[in-house]
Every structure is written in C-alpha cells, then in structure tokens.
Design an enzyme around this catalytic site. Structure first.
Site, PDB file in Angstrom:
ATOM      1  CB  SER A 207      -0.869   0.001   1.261  1.00 40.05           C
ATOM      2  OG  SER A 207      -1.460   1.267   1.446  1.00 40.05           O
TER       3      SER A 207
ATOM      4  CE1 TYR B  91      -3.550  -2.094   6.139  1.00 36.38           C
ATOM      5  CE2 TYR B  91      -2.908   0.052   5.264  1.00 36.38           C
ATOM      6  CZ  TYR B  91      -3.421  -1.218   5.070  1.00 36.38           C
ATOM      7  OH  TYR B  91      -3.802  -1.614   3.808  1.00 36.38           O
TER       8      TYR B  91
HETATM    9  N1  LIG Z   1      -8.950  -1.237   0.786  1.00 34.33           N
HETATM   10  C1  LIG Z   1      -7.907  -0.394   0.747  1.00 34.33           C
HETATM   11  O1  LIG Z   1      -8.019   0.865   0.867  1.00 34.33           O
HETATM   12  C2  LIG Z   1      -6.522  -0.946   0.511  1.00 34.33           C
HETATM   13  C3  LIG Z   1      -5.516  -0.076   0.100  1.00 34.33           C
HETATM   14  C4  LIG Z   1      -4.231  -0.579  -0.087  1.00 34.33           C
HETATM   15  C5  LIG Z   1      -3.984  -1.924   0.138  1.00 34.33           C
HETATM   16  N2  LIG Z   1      -4.999  -2.743   0.540  1.00 34.33           N
HETATM   17  C6  LIG Z   1      -4.674  -4.138   0.814  1.00 34.33           C
HETATM   18  O2  LIG Z   1      -5.292  -4.987  -0.145  1.00 34.33           O
HETATM   19  C7  LIG Z   1      -5.572  -6.245   0.463  1.00 34.33           C
HETATM   20  C8  LIG Z   1      -7.027  -6.601   0.208  1.00 34.33           C
HETATM   21  O3  LIG Z   1      -7.850  -5.625   0.817  1.00 34.33           O
HETATM   22  P1  LIG Z   1      -9.409  -5.438   0.499  1.00 34.33           P
HETATM   23  O4  LIG Z   1      -9.637  -4.020   0.150  1.00 34.33           O
HETATM   24  O5  LIG Z   1      -9.854  -6.496  -0.439  1.00 34.33           O
HETATM   25  O6  LIG Z   1     -10.019  -5.670   1.947  1.00 34.33           O
HETATM   26  P2  LIG Z   1     -11.234  -6.561   2.466  1.00 34.33           P
HETATM   27  O7  LIG Z   1     -12.331  -6.638   1.461  1.00 34.33           O
HETATM   28  O8  LIG Z   1     -11.546  -6.043   3.830  1.00 34.33           O
HETATM   29  O9  LIG Z   1     -10.586  -8.012   2.555  1.00 34.33           O
HETATM   30  C9  LIG Z   1      -9.644  -8.373   3.493  1.00 34.33           C
HETATM   31  C10 LIG Z   1      -9.870  -9.843   3.785  1.00 34.33           C
HETATM   32  O10 LIG Z   1      -8.838 -10.277   4.685  1.00 34.33           O
HETATM   33  C11 LIG Z   1      -9.407 -11.290   5.439  1.00 34.33           C
HETATM   34  N3  LIG Z   1      -8.683 -11.517   6.682  1.00 34.33           N
HETATM   35  C12 LIG Z   1      -8.374 -10.630   7.654  1.00 34.33           C
HETATM   36  N4  LIG Z   1      -7.726 -11.253   8.648  1.00 34.33           N
HETATM   37  C13 LIG Z   1      -7.660 -12.568   8.301  1.00 34.33           C
HETATM   38  C14 LIG Z   1      -7.133 -13.721   8.925  1.00 34.33           C
HETATM   39  N5  LIG Z   1      -6.544 -13.675  10.135  1.00 34.33           N
HETATM   40  N6  LIG Z   1      -7.233 -14.910   8.288  1.00 34.33           N
HETATM   41  C15 LIG Z   1      -7.831 -14.986   7.085  1.00 34.33           C
HETATM   42  N7  LIG Z   1      -8.367 -13.940   6.433  1.00 34.33           N
HETATM   43  C16 LIG Z   1      -8.274 -12.740   7.049  1.00 34.33           C
HETATM   44  C17 LIG Z   1     -10.826 -10.824   5.742  1.00 34.33           C
HETATM   45  O11 LIG Z   1     -11.555 -11.983   6.025  1.00 34.33           O
HETATM   46  P3  LIG Z   1     -13.018 -12.022   6.678  1.00 34.33           P
HETATM   47  O12 LIG Z   1     -13.937 -11.882   5.521  1.00 34.33           O
HETATM   48  O13 LIG Z   1     -13.059 -13.348   7.341  1.00 34.33           O
HETATM   49  O14 LIG Z   1     -13.079 -10.867   7.642  1.00 34.33           O
HETATM   50  C18 LIG Z   1     -11.223 -10.123   4.445  1.00 34.33           C
HETATM   51  O15 LIG Z   1     -11.979 -10.949   3.615  1.00 34.33           O
HETATM   52  C19 LIG Z   1      -5.206  -6.101   1.951  1.00 34.33           C
HETATM   53  O16 LIG Z   1      -3.899  -6.592   2.166  1.00 34.33           O
HETATM   54  C20 LIG Z   1      -5.201  -4.606   2.151  1.00 34.33           C
HETATM   55  O17 LIG Z   1      -4.360  -4.208   3.231  1.00 34.33           O
HETATM   56  C21 LIG Z   1      -6.269  -2.289   0.700  1.00 34.33           C
END
Ligand SMILES: NC(=O)c1ccc[n+]([C@@H]2O[C@H](COP(=O)([O-])OP(=O)(O)OC[C@H]3O[C@@H](n4cnc5c(N)ncnc54)[C@H](OP(=O)(O)O)[C@@H]3O)[C@@H](O)[C@H]2O)c1
Length: 249
Positions: free
Chosen positions: A142, A155
């Site tokens: 990120s 984070y």
């Molecule tokens: N959204 C943003 O603004 C953003 C920006 C930059 C980078 N990112 C990165 O992109 C990646 C994907 O993010 P996203 O936007 O798709 O977020 P998201 O929709 O919230 O998805 C994150 C997923 O991680 C899972 N998770 C969290 N802890 C876990 C654990 N202990 N074991 C297994 N699964 C776990 C959650 O599972 P549950 O469904 O079980 O809760 C959720 O489905 C992440 O690494 C995030 O940091 C996101």
C-alpha cells in the site's frame, strides 16, 4: 488433481473485495481455491467465480493468524490440485489506529496479520513454487507503507515491512521461474475503508484488480494504482517532517 492442468489459483483471504475481483479476472477455465475464515460461508464468492467462467471453485478453511497452519495448507492445495499457478495474498486488516496507539495487543495483532503472517505464507509458497520452477505470487502492499504517516503508522509500518520483504523475495526468486508482483494501491473505496473520507487519487477494487491482472500478465514486478501515485509519492518522500507529520490518513 487440477481440473485444468494449468495449476490452481489460490486466493488467501477468499472474501477480500480486491482478491475476488482479481480472481474473477484470472478465473476463466481455471481451478480456483478460495481460502478464508468461515469457508462454509463463501457461496456468494463461489457463484461469482463460476459466473466468471472458472472450471472449478474449491473452498478451504484458512486463518492467516495461525502460522502453523500455513505449511500444511499449501501442501494440501498442491496435493489436491497440482503445483500452484498463482497465489494471491489478499488477507489483511486496517485495524483501529487510535486504539493501537495505547493497546499493544491490538498494535501487534495488526502487524501479525499484515506483516508476520504474510512473511510466513510467502516463505511457504516461494519454497514450493521454487521447487516446481514456476508460479506467480501477488502481494498487496500500500502507499501507506511507502512513507509511513503519523495518522496510520501501525498499519503503515506493517505494509512498509511487507513491501521490503516482498522486494527482497522478488530478487531472491529472480531466475527461478517464479514471479512476484507487488501491488501498491492508494485509498481504495470499499469495505476496508467504509465510512472514511476518500484520500486523494482513490480507486475501486475493480480498478485495483484490473491493473493487477494486467501487470501479472505482463510479468511486472510492481504496479501502483492509480499510476499517478508513483510520481506523487516520489515527491511526498521529499516533504519535510513537520509537514508530513500533519498529513491525514
Ligand atoms: N482497501 C484499501 O483501501 C486498501 C488499500 C491498499 C492496500 N490494501 C490491501 O489490499 C488487500 C485486500 O484488501 P481489500 O480491500 O480487499 O479488503 P477486504 O475486502 O476487507 O478483505 C480483506 C480480507 O482479509 C481477510 N482476513 C483478515 N484477517 C484474516 C485472517 N486472520 N485470516 C484470514 N483472512 C483474514 C478478511 O476476512 P473475513 O472476511 O473473514 O473478515 C477479508 O476478507 C489487503 O492486504 C489490504 O491491506 C487495501
């Protein structure tokens, strides 16, 4: 065994908005394994991938925080479906920065999921892919980790560590037949950032997934979403600390 011969696509964090969008783009004629907590509650995601043309969609229970489960999970996917073609590490938590500033257990929980668990899983995956002589890894860094901000330093620090680890691992894998793509999104309007005012240059999970799929197909090492964040952060790195300290999330 793999239903297609091409090797399975493994999505770790199988309910992730970005992960599922990327899986949809990789799904046509592929075997997809969705690994997630509460894997019995992935019907919606399975249906989306079937609609996207996946040859087969399997689900697998996965808690990223349980490091001891990583090796057996990777081995079971390889045993059941063959050498992994692409592994997407889509799990992650934003956490509560205000709470993490005084609650050490919460601060370390964020770092455990967003850095330690990623390091563990990447190490297991890189080992089996190196042995197979092929495979692709997709890591979600990120811009929060490019220059860590006071407003989300817990984070951000995990993402900084992850970005550094993934950069080094990509170099270690050079020439092995295994590729590693580092995806660097900015603010993504979606579930993880629900209720937050978007930062400048925001994107959607669809835009992140589209850019990641394109970069993966091209064999790139990094991709910034949107691309303009790269020159922006080049300049941001030069800002004096008294300005940077006041930067919002
Ligand atoms: N959204 C943003 O603004 C953003 C920006 C930059 C980078 N990112 C990165 O992109 C990646 C994907 O993010 P996203 O936007 O798709 O977020 P998201 O929709 O919230 O998805 C994150 C997923 O991680 C899972 N998770 C969290 N802890 C876990 C654990 N202990 N074991 C297994 N699964 C776990 C959650 O599972 P549950 O469904 O079980 O809760 C959720 O489905 C992440 O690494 C995030 O940091 C996101």
């Amino acid at each position: 065994m793999d239903d297609t011969g091409a090797g399975p696509i493994l999505i770790l964090g199988g309910r992730s908005e970005i992960g599922i969008e990327l899986a949809r783009r990789l799904a046509p004629e592929a075997t997809v394994v969705l690994a997630a907590r509460n894997a019995d509650r992935l019907d919606e995601q399975v249906a989306m991938l079937q609609a996207a043309g996946a040859a087969a969609v399997h689900t697998q229970e996965f808690d990223a925080d349980d490091l001891a489960s990583h090796g057996p999970l990777v081995a079971s996917v390889v045993n059941a479906h063959g050498p992994i073609a692409t592994a997407v590490l889509a799990f992650g938590i934003l956490g509560d920065q205000a709470r993490a500033e005084t609650d050490a257990a919460h601060a370390t929980a964020i770092v455990h999921t967003d850095y330690v668990a990623q390091v563990s899983m990447l190490t297991h995956l890189a080992a089996v892919m190196r042995q197979a002589g092929r495979g692709s890894l997709v890591v979600f860094s990120s811009v929060a980790g490019i220059r860590v901000r006071r407003a989300n330093y817990v984070y951000g620090s995990a993402k900084a560590g992850l970005d550094g680890f993934a950069s080094g691992l990509a170099d270690a894998l050079h020439g092995s037949g295994v590729g590693l793509l580092i995806v660097r999104p900015g603010f993504v309007i979606g579930r993880m950032t629900q209720g937050m005012a978007p930062a400048p240059l925001p994107s959607t999970p669809q835009q992140v997934a589209e850019a990641a799929a394109h970069a993966l197909a091209k064999g790139r090492r990094t991709v910034w979403i949107p691309w303009a964040l790269r020159p922006t952060f080049f300049v941001m790195r030069l800002l004096p600390q008294f300005v940077w300290r006041r930067m919002p999330r």
